[in-house]
Scaffold this active site. Structure first.
Site, short mmCIF file in Angstrom:
data_model
loop_
_atom_site.label_atom_id
_atom_site.label_comp_id
_atom_site.label_asym_id
_atom_site.label_seq_id
_atom_site.Cartn_x
_atom_site.Cartn_y
_atom_site.Cartn_z
N CYS A 118 0.86 -1.17 0.00
CA CYS A 118 0.00 0.00 0.00
C CYS A 118 0.90 1.22 0.00
O CYS A 118 2.11 1.10 0.12
CB CYS A 118 -0.94 0.00 1.19
SG CYS A 118 -0.14 0.41 2.72
N ARG A 123 4.29 -3.39 3.82
CA ARG A 123 3.33 -3.98 4.76
C ARG A 123 3.03 -5.45 4.51
O ARG A 123 1.90 -5.84 4.17
CB ARG A 123 2.03 -3.17 4.78
CG ARG A 123 2.27 -1.74 5.21
CD ARG A 123 1.00 -0.94 5.26
NE ARG A 123 0.27 -1.10 6.49
CZ ARG A 123 -0.86 -0.46 6.78
NH1 ARG A 123 -1.38 0.35 5.91
NH2 ARG A 123 -1.47 -0.65 7.92
N ASP A 309 0.01 6.89 13.37
CA ASP A 309 -1.21 7.41 12.75
C ASP A 309 -1.49 8.88 13.12
O ASP A 309 -2.46 9.45 12.64
CB ASP A 309 -2.42 6.55 13.15
CG ASP A 309 -2.46 5.24 12.38
OD1 ASP A 309 -1.64 5.05 11.47
OD2 ASP A 309 -3.34 4.41 12.69
C1 UD1 Z 1 -2.43 -1.11 12.29
C2 UD1 Z 1 -3.44 -0.01 12.05
C3 UD1 Z 1 -2.76 1.17 11.36
C4 UD1 Z 1 -1.53 1.62 12.13
C5 UD1 Z 1 -0.61 0.44 12.44
C6 UD1 Z 1 0.57 0.81 13.34
C7 UD1 Z 1 -5.51 -1.23 11.75
C8 UD1 Z 1 -6.60 -1.63 10.82
N1 UD1 Z 1 -4.51 -0.53 11.21
O1 UD1 Z 1 -1.97 -1.56 11.01
O2 UD1 Z 1 -3.71 2.24 11.28
O3 UD1 Z 1 -0.83 2.57 11.36
O4 UD1 Z 1 -1.35 -0.61 13.08
O5 UD1 Z 1 0.08 1.34 14.54
O6 UD1 Z 1 -5.56 -1.49 12.94
N2 UD1 Z 1 4.72 -5.91 9.50
C9 UD1 Z 1 5.46 -6.94 8.95
N3 UD1 Z 1 4.88 -8.17 8.86
C10 UD1 Z 1 3.61 -8.42 9.30
C11 UD1 Z 1 2.87 -7.36 9.88
C12 UD1 Z 1 3.46 -6.12 9.96
O7 UD1 Z 1 6.60 -6.75 8.53
O8 UD1 Z 1 3.14 -9.55 9.18
C13 UD1 Z 1 5.34 -4.56 9.64
C14 UD1 Z 1 4.57 -3.49 8.87
O9 UD1 Z 1 4.97 -3.41 7.54
C15 UD1 Z 1 4.93 -2.25 9.67
C16 UD1 Z 1 5.03 -2.77 11.11
O10 UD1 Z 1 5.20 -4.17 10.99
O11 UD1 Z 1 6.18 -1.75 9.26
C17 UD1 Z 1 3.83 -2.51 11.98
O12 UD1 Z 1 2.66 -2.90 11.30
P1 UD1 Z 1 1.35 -3.40 12.06
O13 UD1 Z 1 1.44 -3.02 13.49
O14 UD1 Z 1 1.10 -4.82 11.71
O15 UD1 Z 1 0.25 -2.51 11.38
P2 UD1 Z 1 -1.19 -2.95 10.88
O16 UD1 Z 1 -1.78 -3.95 11.81
O17 UD1 Z 1 -1.14 -3.25 9.41
#
Ligand code: UD1
Length: 422
Positions: A118, A123, A309
């Protein structure tokens, strides 16, 4: 495509009601898939992301009724008639991945489209998948879909330590663990208030969870979950956004339903910048302490740190603060897309990788700007409220994903803001 036109109009004063949290609602809704009995959410926000999740759940066979003008979502997943979350819905919203854990835990199989990248970064969803694999799931990635199976039809409890904090992966694993056989321990779990809210709701449904709000969640799996009624927690990001209005424009805003425990690190930064936040019976009242806002340094972190955010909105404030601020973005690799748009409005910002240096200017000037993502879009509206002249923000469909009735809420405090449909 709609645009929003904002004309800087001086200080703003009034009360703004804060809605239920989008990010909480988007994880509470898939929890309906865990039970044959109805799950009802109250205090739901009225947003296009909620409509997308509704569409996804319905495509899986759930019934979702939107009542009381969308404030109440009455859901029932007596049968999951389709276990495939289709690309056409998933690509619209990454939170769609949150149906994977619940479907797999309840019925032992699920197929979910990979969400893809995105605008704010790659992500990936690898942590979601690794946590489910630790619970015994077998995963096959083919044709752009995750094909997941639980051998013998049921996940099993496991100890899993997240290598780094992920909100979504914690939510998916937590929901899956409620119906797994045995005990699951999730270490280095995210501690965001939306996860504590999910845990509270799951507990009302009969789940056995300990440690919510801490980095270790212990879940004793049960055979089935019941229905429940649950109010969605206040949206701390919408709250923080409106707290910035009197900081950037002057005046005084009372954010109704606001709570200090939801915005601790953010309120501390406002205090350091010269903005006062006080608790009232109805919420949080915010105003400048005296005249000018000062530069502050901000680093985004998982909760309870400063939220990513709110980084774009904070940058809008710092564009007119006295001195130079340094903003470090530690969660997403490409989350400064609002900077070039703010520069079009006269801001002085230098971005190098994950760091932005912002030197305050006396006044921003209205301009035509483009929203690039949800939080960026509202940062441009905040900047427009403080700017001289007219700011036209295009691509406001991003805004509609996460903010309900923005124009109405701001107009009630004296802002000149309107939506135009092209
Ligand atoms: C959620 C929120 C979003 C917020 C984010 C961080 C929702 C719907 N969205 O997104 O608004 O900006 O938390 O507070 O609740 N990552 C990986 N592998 C994974 C999962 C995450 O590498 O399997 C990385 C992501 O790319 C990012 C970091 O971990 O750099 C944190 O992401 P994550 O906390 O998972 O965010 P979301 O749950 O997608």
């Amino acid at each position: 495509m709609d645009s929003i036109v904002v004309t800087g109009n001086g200080a703003l004063t009034g009360a703004i009601p804060i809605a239920g949290a989008k990010n909480a609602c988007l994880t509470l809704m898939p929890a309906t898939l865990l039970s044959e009995e109805p799950l009802t959410l109250t205090n739901a926000p009225r947003l296009s992301d909620i409509a997308t999740m509704t569409q996804l759940l319905r495509s899986l066979g759930a019934e979702v009724a939107s009542l009381q003008d969308g404030l109440v979502l009455a859901m029932s997943s007596h049968d999951i008639s389709n276990h495939t979350a289709d690309y056409d819905i998933v690509r619209k919203m990454r939170a769609s991945i949150l149906v994977l854990g619940p479907m797999l835990a309840r019925d032992g199989h699920a197929v979910v489209s990979l969400p893809g990248g995105c605008a704010i970064g790659a992500r990936p969803v690898d942590l979601h998948l690794r946590a489910l694999e630790a619970m015994g799931a077998t995963l096959d990635l083919r044709d752009g879909y995750i094909h997941a199976k639980a051998p013998g039809g049921r996940l099993k409890g496991a100890v899993f330590e997240f290598p780094f904090v992920s909100v979504g992966a914690t939510e998916n694993a937590l929901m899956a663990a409620t119906l797994a056989k045995g005990t699951t321990v999730l270490k280095n779990a995210a501690r965001e208030p939306e996860i504590a809210d999910l845990a509270r709701c799951l507990r009302k449904m009969g789940a056995q969870i300990e440690g919510e709000g801490t980095s270790t969640l212990t879940i004793q799996g049960v055979d089935r979950l019941n229905g429940a009624t649950h109010p969605v927690v206040t949206d701390r990001i919408e709250l923080g956004t409106y707290m910035l209005v009197p900081a950037i424009c002057g005046g005084e805003i009372e954010c109704l339903g606001g709570r200090m425990d939801l915005v601790g690190a953010f309120a501390e930064k406002l205090d350091e910048a010269g903005v006062s936040v006080t608790e009232t019976e109805r919420g949080l009242k915010v105003s400048r302490k005296n005249g000018q806002v000062r530069a502050v340094n901000v680093t985004t972190e998982p909760f309870p740190g400063f939220p990513t955010d709110l980084q774009a909105q904070m940058m809008a404030l710092l564009c007119t603060a006295s001195g130079t601020s340094v903003l470090e973005e530690k969660i997403f690799e490409n989350r400064f897309m609002h900077a070039p748009e703010l520069i079009r409005m006269g801001a002085r910002i230098d971005v190098h990788g994950g760091t932005a240096r912002v030197t305050g200017v006396d006044k921003l000037r209205g301009a035509r700007v483009m929203a690039t993502d949800l939080r960026a879009s509202v940062s441009l509206i905040l900047a427009g409220l403080a700017a001289e002249g007219e700011t036209v923000v295009s691509r406001v469909y991003h805004l509609d994903r996460g903010y309900e009735r923005v124009e109405e809420k701001l107009r009630a405090c004296g802002a000149q803001i309107e939506r135009i449909s092209a």
